[in-house]
Design a protein around this motif. Structure first.
Motif, PDB file in Angstrom:
ATOM      1  N   ASP A  41       0.846  -1.199   0.000  1.00  0.00           N
ATOM      2  CA  ASP A  41       0.000   0.000   0.000  1.00  0.00           C
ATOM      3  C   ASP A  41       0.884   1.253   0.000  1.00  0.00           C
ATOM      4  OD1 ASP A  41      -1.765   2.072   0.391  1.00  0.00           O
ATOM      5  OD2 ASP A  41      -2.693   1.235   2.186  1.00  0.00           O
ATOM      6  N   PRO A  42       0.847   2.058  -1.070  1.00  0.00           N
ATOM      7  CA  PRO A  42       1.653   3.277  -1.074  1.00  0.00           C
ATOM      8  C   PRO A  42       0.931   4.483  -0.478  1.00  0.00           C
ATOM      9  CG  PRO A  42       0.686   2.980  -3.223  1.00  0.00           C
ATOM     10  CD  PRO A  42       0.195   1.821  -2.362  1.00  0.00           C
ATOM     11  N   TYR A  43      -0.370   4.373  -0.257  1.00  0.00           N
ATOM     12  CA  TYR A  43      -1.138   5.491   0.301  1.00  0.00           C
ATOM     13  C   TYR A  43      -0.979   5.540   1.815  1.00  0.00           C
ATOM     14  CZ  TYR A  43      -3.278   5.852  -4.292  1.00  0.00           C
ATOM     15  OH  TYR A  43      -3.477   6.007  -5.641  1.00  0.00           O
ATOM     16  N   PHE A  44      -1.110   4.394   2.453  1.00  0.00           N
ATOM     17  CA  PHE A  44      -0.913   4.261   3.896  1.00  0.00           C
ATOM     18  C   PHE A  44       0.147   3.173   4.100  1.00  0.00           C
ATOM     19  CE2 PHE A  44      -5.579   5.193   3.384  1.00  0.00           C
ATOM     20  CZ  PHE A  44      -5.497   6.545   3.703  1.00  0.00           C
ATOM     21  N   PRO A  45       1.423   3.523   4.052  1.00  0.00           N
ATOM     22  CA  PRO A  45       2.482   2.511   4.063  1.00  0.00           C
ATOM     23  C   PRO A  45       2.452   1.655   5.312  1.00  0.00           C
ATOM     24  CG  PRO A  45       3.335   4.661   3.415  1.00  0.00           C
ATOM     25  CD  PRO A  45       1.936   4.886   3.900  1.00  0.00           C
ATOM     26  N   VAL A  46       2.876   0.408   5.137  1.00  0.00           N
ATOM     27  CA  VAL A  46       2.815  -0.536   6.254  1.00  0.00           C
ATOM     28  C   VAL A  46       3.716  -0.087   7.405  1.00  0.00           C
ATOM     29  CG1 VAL A  46       4.635  -2.085   5.397  1.00  0.00           C
ATOM     30  CG2 VAL A  46       2.765  -3.001   6.782  1.00  0.00           C
ATOM     31  N   ALA A  47       4.767   0.654   7.118  1.00  0.00           N
ATOM     32  CA  ALA A  47       5.613   1.169   8.209  1.00  0.00           C
ATOM     33  C   ALA A  47       4.808   2.082   9.123  1.00  0.00           C
ATOM     34  CB  ALA A  47       6.813   1.923   7.634  1.00  0.00           C
ATOM     35  N   ALA A  48       3.903   2.877   8.557  1.00  0.00           N
ATOM     36  CA  ALA A  48       3.046   3.741   9.372  1.00  0.00           C
ATOM     37  C   ALA A  48       2.048   2.920  10.169  1.00  0.00           C
ATOM     38  CB  ALA A  48       2.318   4.746   8.482  1.00  0.00           C
ATOM     39  N   ALA A  49       1.580   1.810   9.592  1.00  0.00           N
ATOM     40  CA  ALA A  49       0.673   0.930  10.332  1.00  0.00           C
ATOM     41  C   ALA A  49       1.385   0.313  11.534  1.00  0.00           C
ATOM     42  CB  ALA A  49       0.132  -0.153   9.409  1.00  0.00           C
ATOM     43  N   ARG A  50       2.633  -0.107  11.333  1.00  0.00           N
ATOM     44  CA  ARG A  50       3.391  -0.679  12.454  1.00  0.00           C
ATOM     45  C   ARG A  50       3.584   0.363  13.554  1.00  0.00           C
ATOM     46  NH1 ARG A  50       6.594  -3.340   8.163  1.00  0.00           N
ATOM     47  NH2 ARG A  50       6.065  -5.554   8.224  1.00  0.00           N
ATOM     48  N   ALA A  51       3.875   1.591  13.156  1.00  0.00           N
ATOM     49  CA  ALA A  51       4.066   2.645  14.151  1.00  0.00           C
ATOM     50  C   ALA A  51       2.769   2.981  14.875  1.00  0.00           C
ATOM     51  CB  ALA A  51       4.625   3.898  13.474  1.00  0.00           C
ATOM     52  N   MET A  52       1.640   2.712  14.245  1.00  0.00           N
ATOM     53  CA  MET A  52       0.341   3.027  14.837  1.00  0.00           C
ATOM     54  C   MET A  52      -0.078   2.008  15.892  1.00  0.00           C
ATOM     55  SD  MET A  52      -3.248   3.938  12.874  1.00  0.00           S
ATOM     56  CE  MET A  52      -3.239   2.514  11.791  1.00  0.00           C
ATOM     57  N   VAL A  53       0.425   0.784  15.822  1.00  0.00           N
ATOM     58  CA  VAL A  53      -0.024  -0.281  16.725  1.00  0.00           C
ATOM     59  C   VAL A  53       0.011   0.141  18.189  1.00  0.00           C
ATOM     60  CG1 VAL A  53       0.492  -2.601  17.574  1.00  0.00           C
ATOM     61  CG2 VAL A  53       0.465  -2.163  15.125  1.00  0.00           C
ATOM     62  N   PRO A  54       1.118   0.689  18.701  1.00  0.00           N
ATOM     63  CA  PRO A  54       1.147   1.019  20.137  1.00  0.00           C
ATOM     64  C   PRO A  54       0.311   2.231  20.530  1.00  0.00           C
ATOM     65  CG  PRO A  54       3.223   1.624  19.099  1.00  0.00           C
ATOM     66  CD  PRO A  54       2.431   0.866  18.074  1.00  0.00           C
ATOM     67  N   THR A  55      -0.320   2.905  19.573  1.00  0.00           N
ATOM     68  CA  THR A  55      -1.200   4.020  19.943  1.00  0.00           C
ATOM     69  C   THR A  55      -2.549   3.543  20.452  1.00  0.00           C
ATOM     70  OG1 THR A  55      -2.173   4.344  17.733  1.00  0.00           O
ATOM     71  CG2 THR A  55      -0.073   5.450  18.196  1.00  0.00           C
ATOM     72  N   PHE A  56      -2.852   2.239  20.277  1.00  0.00           N
ATOM     73  CA  PHE A  56      -4.085   1.635  20.787  1.00  0.00           C
ATOM     74  C   PHE A  56      -3.783   0.892  22.089  1.00  0.00           C
ATOM     75  CE2 PHE A  56      -4.552   1.607  16.128  1.00  0.00           C
ATOM     76  CZ  PHE A  56      -5.796   2.189  15.960  1.00  0.00           C
ATOM     77  N   PRO A  57      -4.757   0.781  22.989  1.00  0.00           N
ATOM     78  CA  PRO A  57      -4.548  -0.039  24.184  1.00  0.00           C
ATOM     79  C   PRO A  57      -4.317  -1.512  23.882  1.00  0.00           C
ATOM     80  CG  PRO A  57      -6.384   1.472  24.523  1.00  0.00           C
ATOM     81  CD  PRO A  57      -6.013   1.564  23.066  1.00  0.00           C
ATOM     82  N   ASP A  58      -4.964  -2.034  22.819  1.00  0.00           N
ATOM     83  CA  ASP A  58      -4.884  -3.470  22.526  1.00  0.00           C
ATOM     84  C   ASP A  58      -5.039  -3.646  21.018  1.00  0.00           C
ATOM     85  OD1 ASP A  58      -5.059  -6.194  22.305  1.00  0.00           O
ATOM     86  OD2 ASP A  58      -6.887  -6.411  23.487  1.00  0.00           O
ATOM     87  N   ALA A  59      -3.919  -3.772  20.311  1.00  0.00           N
ATOM     88  CA  ALA A  59      -3.984  -3.862  18.847  1.00  0.00           C
ATOM     89  C   ALA A  59      -2.960  -4.852  18.331  1.00  0.00           C
ATOM     90  CB  ALA A  59      -3.751  -2.496  18.215  1.00  0.00           C
ATOM     91  N   THR A  60      -3.300  -5.497  17.218  1.00  0.00           N
ATOM     92  CA  THR A  60      -2.377  -6.345  16.476  1.00  0.00           C
ATOM     93  C   THR A  60      -2.447  -5.962  15.010  1.00  0.00           C
ATOM     94  OG1 THR A  60      -4.075  -8.051  16.273  1.00  0.00           O
ATOM     95  CG2 THR A  60      -2.482  -8.314  18.053  1.00  0.00           C
ATOM     96  N   LEU A  61      -1.373  -6.244  14.311  1.00  0.00           N
ATOM     97  CA  LEU A  61      -1.271  -5.929  12.891  1.00  0.00           C
ATOM     98  C   LEU A  61      -1.016  -7.210  12.113  1.00  0.00           C
ATOM     99  CD1 LEU A  61      -0.816  -4.031  10.402  1.00  0.00           C
ATOM    100  CD2 LEU A  61       1.579  -3.874  11.147  1.00  0.00           C
ATOM    101  N   VAL A  62      -1.790  -7.416  11.054  1.00  0.00           N
ATOM    102  CA  VAL A  62      -1.557  -8.494  10.102  1.00  0.00           C
ATOM    103  C   VAL A  62      -1.242  -7.855   8.755  1.00  0.00           C
ATOM    104  CG1 VAL A  62      -2.536 -10.488   8.915  1.00  0.00           C
ATOM    105  CG2 VAL A  62      -3.099 -10.069  11.322  1.00  0.00           C
ATOM    106  N   VAL A  63      -0.084  -8.178   8.211  1.00  0.00           N
ATOM    107  CA  VAL A  63       0.346  -7.661   6.917  1.00  0.00           C
ATOM    108  C   VAL A  63       0.121  -8.742   5.862  1.00  0.00           C
ATOM    109  CG1 VAL A  63       2.295  -6.772   5.591  1.00  0.00           C
ATOM    110  CG2 VAL A  63       2.042  -6.142   8.003  1.00  0.00           C
ATOM    111  N   VAL A  64      -0.573  -8.380   4.804  1.00  0.00           N
ATOM    112  CA  VAL A  64      -0.963  -9.333   3.768  1.00  0.00           C
ATOM    113  C   VAL A  64      -0.121  -9.082   2.516  1.00  0.00           C
ATOM    114  CG1 VAL A  64      -2.862 -10.204   2.349  1.00  0.00           C
ATOM    115  CG2 VAL A  64      -3.311  -9.426   4.690  1.00  0.00           C
ATOM    116  N   ASP A  65       0.580 -10.091   2.070  1.00  0.00           N
ATOM    117  CA  ASP A  65       1.409  -9.977   0.873  1.00  0.00           C
ATOM    118  C   ASP A  65       0.543  -9.833  -0.375  1.00  0.00           C
ATOM    119  OD1 ASP A  65       3.732 -10.262   2.380  1.00  0.00           O
ATOM    120  OD2 ASP A  65       3.703 -12.447   2.199  1.00  0.00           O
ATOM    121  N   ASP A  66       1.157  -9.294  -1.429  1.00  0.00           N
ATOM    122  CA  ASP A  66       0.511  -9.186  -2.747  1.00  0.00           C
ATOM    123  C   ASP A  66      -0.799  -8.424  -2.670  1.00  0.00           C
ATOM    124  OD1 ASP A  66       2.558 -10.677  -4.047  1.00  0.00           O
ATOM    125  OD2 ASP A  66       1.652 -12.513  -3.298  1.00  0.00           O
TER     126      ASP A  66
END
Length: 311
Positions: free
Chosen positions: A264-289
């Protein structure tokens, strides 16, 4: 498919569940494309018109909120995989899909926030999960962040705290154009220009054709009222909504599953990873292709990531 944990109680490791087809519900059967060609099961009156709501499946309630410039039909591949396990209420916000709206009444992101609140109240849901994609994820967060009825969140490639990337900023720059409705009509309606302007939203740009064009591009090309409504949503976008996200996230105590396209070039996955700790309880799943429309390109992987949280 890689999962990254926050400090909360989320799961780690690779998701091994596979989606299933089938399901039942008000809009008929599986919730595939034909389910979205039929009229909504109901319309919920809101200040900007009426939100169309289609309901599929049975089980715990889940509300689906689409982003711009699409409608609830963007979930047409995902819903059949979840409908055997939960009741999917899929919204068409004013100006999109089969919603009802008065061209004389402007539509806006702020109005969509209020519309989502109105819909969950009208549906009488005592407990529900929320799935939001793109700006639909932003809208849903602002609408329902501290709603005690929300039991879980599924956020797909959506706005994140911090400075937006250049592709997202380039769309926001269109707000200044006086002929914005014509620009939106051309950008979505002309295949070559669509592929040039927003082709990066899919790994395979052919995803912008076929049903995507049928549901989201052709109506804007053909209908001046829909062109205007789509342009109004862009023009109404306030970056203060993005700036407020860290505070909004702190209020979201229900578990959050972020599901992201690796490309995703609009919302890069690096920004998603950085966003995880901003929630009290969050997980991230990154989907290839997959890129921005992860749920259209890889619906089985997205359903497998969401199902443990939603149900």
């Amino acid at each position: 498919m890689i999962t990254t944990n926050s400090g909360g109680s989320g799961e780690s490791g690779e998701s091994g569940e596979s989606g299933e087809s089938g399901g039942s519900g008000g809009s008929g059967g599986s919730g595939d494309a034909d389910g979205f060609r039929r009229p909504p099961d109901r319309w919920v009156p809101v200040a900007q018109g009426a939100v169309g709501v289609r309901t599929f499946g049975a089980g715990p309630d889940v509300v689906f909120v689409h982003g711009w410039p699409v409608s609830g039909a963007t979930f047409r591949h995902l819903v059949p995989l979840l409908a055997p396990h939960c009741t999917c209420h899929v919204l068409d916000l004013p100006g999109a899909g089969a919603s009802r709206f008065d061209p004389a009444v402007p539509v806006s992101v702020a109005g969509h926030v209020e519309a989502v609140r109105a819909v969950v109240d009208a549906l009488g849901l005592a407990s529900f999960a929320v799935v939001g994609h793109d700006s639909g994820g932003l809208i849903a967060r602002h609408a329902l962040a501290d709603d005690p009825r929300v039991r879980a969140w599924g956020l797909l490639d959506t706005e994140h705290p911090g400075r937006p990337g250049w592709r997202f900023r380039s769309i926001l720059a269109l707000r200044r154009l006086p002929a914005l409705p014509r620009v939106v009509g051309a950008m979505l309606g002309w295949r070559g220009l669509r592929h040039l302007a927003v082709g990066a939203a899919f790994v395979d740009r052919r995803g912008l054709d076929g049903e995507f064009a049928e549901f989201f591009c052709d109506p804007v090309r053909r209908d001046p009222a829909r062109r205007t409504a789509s342009a109004q949503v862009v023009r109404s976008f306030d970056l203060a909504l993005v700036d407020a996200l860290p505070a909004v996230h702190r209020r979201m105590t229900a578990p959050v599953r972020l599901v992201w396209g690796a490309r995703d070039p609009y919302f890069p996955v690096a920004a998603a990873r950085a966003m995880v700790p901003t929630f009290p309880d969050a997980t991230l799943v990154v989907v290839d292709d997959a890129a921005l429309f992860v749920h259209e390109e890889q619906p089985t992987a997205v359903a497998a990531a969401l199902r443990p949280v939603l149900t």
